[in-house]
Write an enzyme that holds these catalytic residues in place. Structure first.
Site, mmCIF file in Angstrom:
data_model
loop_
_atom_site.group_PDB
_atom_site.id
_atom_site.type_symbol
_atom_site.label_atom_id
_atom_site.label_comp_id
_atom_site.label_asym_id
_atom_site.label_seq_id
_atom_site.Cartn_x
_atom_site.Cartn_y
_atom_site.Cartn_z
ATOM 1 N N GLU A 65 1.475 -0.666 4.105
ATOM 2 C CA GLU A 65 1.316 0.760 4.373
ATOM 3 C C GLU A 65 0.739 1.485 3.166
ATOM 4 O OE1 GLU A 65 4.869 1.932 7.548
ATOM 5 O OE2 GLU A 65 5.080 2.471 5.445
ATOM 6 N N CYS A 66 -0.272 2.297 3.374
ATOM 7 C CA CYS A 66 -0.794 3.245 2.397
ATOM 8 C C CYS A 66 -1.101 2.561 1.052
ATOM 9 C CB CYS A 66 0.168 4.416 2.243
ATOM 10 S SG CYS A 66 -0.613 5.906 1.568
ATOM 11 N N GLY A 67 -0.223 2.686 0.068
ATOM 12 C CA GLY A 67 -0.444 2.018 -1.203
ATOM 13 C C GLY A 67 -0.578 0.515 -1.041
#
EC number: 6.3.5.11
Length: 437
Positions: A322-324
């Site tokens: 997710e994301c990072g």
């Protein structure tokens, strides 16, 4: 457990300061305190945990659903529960109060204390309080705490509020101006608690000021016991070996997500910053969000871990990022080499790329998720990826103008799914089941 909600009229109104000070004051009295945070924020819950010494839980009606929020609240335990609100009391999705702190207060049937930071006003503050109190008669605002003001100004406002409301709204006290209480911010909010060397001193000072200037014993009388809610969010043990990336660069995880993974099998945490190898014989890898852009040089220097992860994913290990985590799996972040499983790079923009609640629809056939499954999510990032990798997500955000904003995301390759969307598994149990099947 008796609980209360700490709310405000806006972001930056003093909710976090009062919440942390009150938590610290109660813990110092030998009481067990359970922290909660309205909405999707990861950073505030980490601050709560640094004070209470126990898991703080998110309560997000959009991401988790009403039953999911009740289940998360039911998992809390202690003498007192303190729920930190989000934004202004009535601020929800778009220009509605849906999913707001006020909405949550009605679901859990808990009282609210307003934290206000007044400036150059007296009776007008009473008008503001009255407007907030009367805006929705179904919520229970029991009193106020004034923030970042002098003793003289507090006494003026206290008299004005007491005379106007005739005791219907309690004035519990105030927090005086003090530079030691300020918490630094960066592009996605407050600096993480683990990065503040003087955090304990700040918390001690905040607690001391709160005990001296807020009627804590009087406030505790207004904490309320709510219903006993059901928690049906459990999964059968599948004897999976699961690795979760967790360190200063990657620590944006909802506690309930991790608890569900623990139910599925054996969870081992590792550090992409410091460890050289992944845990052995893993079936599933979870890389959450965080601040990899802040630690990109250290991540890039750990060549052993980068190669280890890339080889595992190329060999077919299942992974959700997710994301990072998505940024980390690209070839580079701002020129610093990363895992390189996905072709392309991540860059930091000057503004938020996508912000707020959105709905994912799986719009393309793939080996991980069924077609047309819908997933509630939240996005909050300034980074973006430049890649031509395949996407399976059609993401839609409903704007306050009544329009739909849509974009593509959800990058897949082999048994890996990586996306900017943050997902709470309580609102999307089928999503998790498909990822680990």
């Amino acid at each position: 457990m008796r609980s209360i909600i700490i709310a405000s009229n806006s972001s930056g109104g003093g909710k976090t300061t009062v919440t942390l000070g009150l938590m610290k004051a109660l813990v110092s009295r030998g009481l067990e305190v359970q922290g909660f945070k309205v909405g999707p924020d990861y950073i505030d819950t980490a601050f709560h945990e640094s004070v209470t010494g126990k898991l703080s839980r998110n309560l997000d009606l959009f991401l988790m659903g009403e039953d999911g929020v009740k289940a998360s609240f039911a998992r809390g335990n202690g003498d007192y529960g303190i729920i930190e609100g989000v934004m202004g009391l009535y601020d929800g999705r778009g220009v509605t109060s849906e999913y707001s702190t006020a909405h949550l207060s009605k679901i859990l049937k808990l009282p609210i204390v307003l934290v206000l930071t007044p400036k150059a006003q007296s009776l007008t503050l009473c008008a503001e309080i009255e407007g907030i109190v009367n805006f929705d008669s179904d919520i229970n605002i029991v009193g106020v705490i004034l923030n970042n003001i002098s003793e003289g100004y507090y006494n003026l406002l206290r008299i004005a509020i007491e005379e106007h409301f005739k005791g219907k709204i309690k004035v519990f006290g105030y927090l005086p101006k003090n530079e030691a209480l300020s918490l630094k911010s960066r592009h996605l909010g407050l600096v993480q608690s683990v990065e503040i060397n003087t955090l304990n001193e700040k918390l001690e000072k905040c607690s001391e000021l709160l005990e001296n200037h807020v009627k804590v014993d009087e406030l505790l009388k207004y904490f309320s016991k709510t219903s006993d809610f059901k928690d049906d969010y459990h999964l059968k043990n599948k004897n999976l070996k699961i690795a979760v990336a967790k360190d200063e660069a990657f620590n944006f995880y909802y506690k309930e997500n991790l608890e569900l993974l623990h139910e599925l099998g054996e969870v081992t945490y590792f550090s992409p910053l410091k460890d050289k190898k992944l845990p052995e014989n893993i079936d599933f890898l979870y890389i959450g969000g965080g601040y990899p852009e802040i630690f990109k040089d250290a991540l890039s220097e750990n060549k052993d871990m980068l190669l280890e992860i890339k080889n595992k994913l190329e060999d077919g290990t299942r992974c959700y990022a997710e994301c990072g985590g998505l940024m980390y799996l690209m070839e580079a972040i701002e020129g610093s080499s990363m895992v390189g499983f996905f072709k392309g790079s991540s860059y930091m923009g000057k503004r938020l790329q996508n912000f707020g609640y959105a709905e994912v629809t799986v719009s393309k056939e793939n080996r991980l998720l069924p077609l047309n499954i819908k997933i509630n999510c939240h996005e909050f990032h300034k980074s973006y990826v430049n890649t031509e990798e395949e996407t399976i997500y059609s993401v839609t955000k409903y704007t306050y103008l009544g329009e739909n904003k849509s974009w593509r995301c959800g990058y897949t390759k082999k048994n890996v799914l990586a996306a900017y969307a943050h997902v709470h598994f309580f609102g999307n149990l089928d999503f998790l089941k498909h990822l680990v099947r």
